[in-house]
Design an enzyme around this catalytic site. Structure first.
Site, PDB file in Angstrom:
ATOM      1  N   TRP A 102       0.823  -1.215   0.000  1.00  0.00           N
ATOM      2  CA  TRP A 102       0.000   0.000   0.000  1.00  0.00           C
ATOM      3  C   TRP A 102       0.849   1.254   0.000  1.00  0.00           C
ATOM      4  CZ3 TRP A 102      -4.262  -0.578  -2.177  1.00  0.00           C
ATOM      5  CH2 TRP A 102      -5.019  -1.745  -2.015  1.00  0.00           C
ATOM      6  N   ASP A 172      -1.823   6.555   6.135  1.00  0.00           N
ATOM      7  CA  ASP A 172      -2.874   5.659   5.647  1.00  0.00           C
ATOM      8  C   ASP A 172      -3.125   4.644   6.756  1.00  0.00           C
ATOM      9  OD1 ASP A 172      -4.463   3.738   4.493  1.00  0.00           O
ATOM     10  OD2 ASP A 172      -3.110   3.287   2.820  1.00  0.00           O
ATOM     11  N   LYS A 196     -12.289  -2.101   6.462  1.00  0.00           N
ATOM     12  CA  LYS A 196     -11.498  -2.997   7.292  1.00  0.00           C
ATOM     13  C   LYS A 196     -11.970  -2.944   8.747  1.00  0.00           C
ATOM     14  CE  LYS A 196      -8.938  -3.185   3.520  1.00  0.00           C
ATOM     15  NZ  LYS A 196      -8.065  -2.260   2.859  1.00  0.00           N
TER      16      LYS A 196
HETATM   17  C1  LIG Z   1      -7.496  -1.741   1.657  1.00  0.00           C
HETATM   18  C2  LIG Z   1      -6.432  -0.734   1.752  1.00  0.00           C
HETATM   19  C3  LIG Z   1      -6.308   0.294   0.812  1.00  0.00           C
HETATM   20  C4  LIG Z   1      -7.209   0.421  -0.398  1.00  0.00           C
HETATM   21  O1  LIG Z   1      -8.454   0.859  -0.022  1.00  0.00           O
HETATM   22  P1  LIG Z   1      -9.584   1.236  -1.107  1.00  0.00           P
HETATM   23  O2  LIG Z   1     -10.725   1.624  -0.221  1.00  0.00           O
HETATM   24  O3  LIG Z   1      -9.855   0.004  -1.907  1.00  0.00           O
HETATM   25  O4  LIG Z   1      -9.084   2.353  -1.920  1.00  0.00           O
HETATM   26  C5  LIG Z   1      -5.300   1.226   0.992  1.00  0.00           C
HETATM   27  N1  LIG Z   1      -4.461   1.163   2.034  1.00  0.00           N
HETATM   28  C6  LIG Z   1      -4.547   0.181   2.947  1.00  0.00           C
HETATM   29  C7  LIG Z   1      -3.590   0.151   4.096  1.00  0.00           C
HETATM   30  C8  LIG Z   1      -5.534  -0.793   2.846  1.00  0.00           C
HETATM   31  O5  LIG Z   1      -5.630  -1.769   3.760  1.00  0.00           O
END
Ligand SMILES: *Cc1c(COP(=O)(O)O)cnc(C)c1O
Length: 360
Positions: A102, A172, A196
């Site tokens: 990511w 993030d 998540k």
């Molecule tokens: C799942 C995830 C993403 C992507 O998320 P989207 O909602 O599909 O854009 C980005 N960063 C992390 C750490 C993730 O777990």
């Protein structure tokens, strides 16, 4: 219906109590005679829902008054682009820590809009650790420092908040937000996709310090300007109302269960049990992540004999242990054990793992 435990990495398990509330309120939210899906996002009912959701989220993370909470769309991916468009110019240096999948997607997107400096990468040891902060090669005048606090695929998690000094720290937090207490004042911007640890997909939360608003570069699409969403209290356009409603119920569930401090204790217990089972399996199972950086949320593991992978997954499925297949880029297994995964689910998984190993 038989009891199942869902280890999906996302969209992921939700608290059962929350789903039962959704079911009970489906056709008549609080005597309104309407489903939340049918309500105007500007009506008094939904106004109450979004205000309570924000207030509860602020309470959970103790968010200071000089931070805005934004309910956005477009997932974490939208923020990969919004971030440089809002906080940097084309010639700005922007610092990124690379700790896995990511981080790299965020880096790739930022390269389209600013001068990316990767301060450190864990690629040299196959993405299994967090590079020591003292070794990070930071720019002199970065517009921000970005990291991913939990690499959902690699299973690498920061156990502390990096010190960015005066440079806005951006994170993030898609896969570990609300899993432990946070000192929000250390951050400039936090963003997290909901699917998540928060609620249904389609909604993304951002927490942004007010002085970082209103700086989007010329040409930034209106929908990608944090200030536009902040000024409209997340109602610039029609927001994902049902996702916000469910997230609000998850926040209430967290508050009723002791908040993020209690979640942290529970998450430590769950993760310890699973890692001990892997480490005490005489090599039958192994986790590639170096111990100090092992994620409490996403536990990747492999069977020493890959030929047994299919039998493992079939056996797990038969025991009601679902969605354990690892990400296609790494293979093996991955158990995601977010807040909503009860300790009993991890117990059931570890019992199955021990029985499976013994039977081979
Ligand atoms: C799942 C995830 C993403 C992507 O998320 P989207 O909602 O599909 O854009 C980005 N960063 C992390 C750490 C993730 O777990």
């Amino acid at each position: 219906m038989t009891q199942v435990y869902n280890f999906s990495s996302g969209p992921a398990v939700l608290p059962r109590d929350v789903l039962l509330t959704v079911q009970a309120e489906m056709t008549d939210w609080h005597g309104s005679g309407m489903c939340v899906m049918e309500m105007s996002h500007r009506g008094k009912e939904f106004t109450q829902i979004i205000h309570e959701a924000e207030a509860d989220f602020r309470k959970l993370l103790n968010i200071p008054a000089n931070y805005k909470v934004l309910f956005l769309q477009g997932g974490a991916h939208f923020n990969f682009s919004m971030l440089p468009l809002n906080l940097a110019t084309e010639s700005s240096a922007v610092d990124y820590v690379d700790t896995g999948h990511w981080s790299r997607i965020a880096i790739k997107e930022a390269r389209r809009y600013a001068k990316v400096n990767v301060v450190a990468s864990n690629e040299d040891r196959n993405g299994t650790y967090v590079p020591d902060e003292a070794s990070w090669k930071r720019s002199d005048n970065a517009a921000y420092l970005h990291y991913c606090s939990n690499e959902t695929i690699g299973g690498v998690e920061f156990q502390h908040t990096p010190d960015s000094g005066d440079v806005p720290l951006v994170c993030d937090m898609s896969s570990n937000i609300l899993s432990r207490p946070l000192d929000i004042a250390r951050y400039g911007l936090i963003y997290a996709g909901a699917q998540k640890n928060i609620g249904p997909s389609g909604m993304t939360l951002a927490i942004i310090r007010e002085d970082l608003l209103g700086k989007a570069r010329a040409g930034t699409p209106t929908m990608m300007d944090y200030q536009v969403h902040a000024a409209a209290d997340s109602l610039y356009n029609t927001p994902p109302t049902f996702a916000i409603y469910v997230a609000g119920l998850v926040f209430k569930w967290l508050l009723n269960n002791g908040g993020v401090g209690a979640m942290e204790a529970r998450n430590i217990e769950k993760a310890s049990l699973l890692y001990e089972t892997i480490d005490n399996s005489n090599g039958f199972y192994n986790c590639p992540v170096e111990r100090p950086f092992r994620s409490r949320m996403n536990v990747p593991f492999r069977l020493a004999d890959e030929a047994l992978d299919d039998a493992f997954l079939e056996g797990a499925q038969a025991h009601g242990l679902l969605q354990l297949k690892g990400h296609r880029s790494v293979g093996g297994m991955r158990a995601s054990i977010y807040n909503a995964m009860p300790l009993e689910g991890v117990r059931a998984l570890t019992e199955f793992m021990r029985d499976f190993a013994r039977s081979k």
